[in-house]
Design a protein around this motif. Sequence first.
Motif, PDB file in Angstrom:
ATOM      1  N   ALA A 179      -8.513   2.583  -6.619  1.00  0.00           N
ATOM      2  CA  ALA A 179      -7.742   1.570  -7.350  1.00  0.00           C
ATOM      3  C   ALA A 179      -6.451   2.130  -7.936  1.00  0.00           C
ATOM      4  O   ALA A 179      -5.564   1.362  -8.312  1.00  0.00           O
ATOM      5  CB  ALA A 179      -8.602   0.962  -8.458  1.00  0.00           C
ATOM      6  N   SER A 237       3.018   2.267  -6.030  1.00  0.00           N
ATOM      7  CA  SER A 237       1.653   2.092  -6.535  1.00  0.00           C
ATOM      8  C   SER A 237       1.620   2.455  -8.005  1.00  0.00           C
ATOM      9  O   SER A 237       2.548   3.089  -8.534  1.00  0.00           O
ATOM     10  CB  SER A 237       0.683   2.984  -5.758  1.00  0.00           C
ATOM     11  N   HIS A 277      -4.246   3.309  -6.302  1.00  0.00           N
ATOM     12  CA  HIS A 277      -3.202   3.075  -5.306  1.00  0.00           C
ATOM     13  C   HIS A 277      -2.871   1.595  -5.127  1.00  0.00           C
ATOM     14  O   HIS A 277      -2.164   1.236  -4.182  1.00  0.00           O
ATOM     15  CB  HIS A 277      -3.620   3.699  -3.970  1.00  0.00           C
ATOM     16  N   VAL A 278      -3.361   0.744  -6.034  1.00  0.00           N
ATOM     17  CA  VAL A 278      -2.933  -0.657  -5.976  1.00  0.00           C
ATOM     18  C   VAL A 278      -1.463  -0.736  -6.392  1.00  0.00           C
ATOM     19  O   VAL A 278      -0.932   0.161  -7.053  1.00  0.00           O
ATOM     20  CB  VAL A 278      -3.795  -1.562  -6.881  1.00  0.00           C
ATOM     21  N   SER A 307     -13.661   4.232  -6.052  1.00  0.00           N
ATOM     22  CA  SER A 307     -12.561   3.375  -5.636  1.00  0.00           C
ATOM     23  C   SER A 307     -11.295   4.192  -5.450  1.00  0.00           C
ATOM     24  O   SER A 307     -11.216   5.353  -5.861  1.00  0.00           O
ATOM     25  CB  SER A 307     -12.311   2.273  -6.677  1.00  0.00           C
TER      26      SER A 307
END
Length: 321
Positions: A158, A185, A160-161, A156
């Motif tokens: 993730a 992020s 960078h969410v 993933s």
Amino acid sequence: MNKPVHIVADIGGTNARFAYVQADSNELLGIEIFPCAEFPFLRDAIRAYMERGHVDLIDEICLAVAGPVESDWIDLPNNHWAFSRAELQQSLDASVSIINDFSAQVLSIDTLSGADLKWIGTPRPADIQQHVVAVLGPGTGLGVSAMLSTGEILPSEAGHVAFAPTDEHECDLLKVLWQRYQRVSVERILSGMGLANLYWANCRLAGFERELTAADISAGAHAGDKYCLRAVNDFCAILGSVAGEVALMMGATDGVYVSGGIIPRLIDLLDEDLFRRRFDEKGRFREICAEIPLAIMLAKHPGLQGCVKAINVNKYRNMRS
């Protein structure tokens, strides 16, 4: 060595860790750590490792890299190395396999002993994995990966969410960080640069401008500096929250493991109760999160252990095919 061996390498944004294993062995030998910045190309680092006298002949090399691995061309986002897997294989005259660095981290979990893990809270994993486990780790960046009970890896990005504040102070931090980044992020907070960002943002909120490196912030926190401690406390609290978010987004009810080079250096400053509370506090899913095992990985080289596991898994699949 006059017999072919397997080289394993864990390549991050800052350092490349190398080791080798002999045939039919899982023991890591000849461990070396090279700064990536000292070598123009990855193959130069591999050759330097071999020339140290550890390895003469390679049968196979498994590289865990911090970046996407789906295509032949590998371009690492957090350092300057880029290469073709096929060209590297031809250059080394050996089989080359490449996995994501956090695929290696999650593969290493069942190789870790009790001393390699620091449990946060009381839940512990079952003897046999039945659901999903996940790993996240702040280092040069923020990596996230998960593994199904079948052994399949869910890579993933993730890390960078978007960052989601949980209280007024974190909202204030976000407003300051928006002055630096159009989009904040979680990697902008949970990484080496993230710790520096938190320190800078806290200083701005206090009415002055100051920047320090992550290493200086860690040293300052251990020395009792007020703003370094605040940055470290924010870092650990937000990491606890994001670890809980990873548990939900990945369905990782069999355990969440925190790796990376930063947290072990801050372990004596970690408020374990707060860390666990931030992991658990997920509204309607609080009772579910409260039952999920949560651990910090203390092993020195889990990425290398994960590469060895990947080689063994590939051998098993080839035997069955």
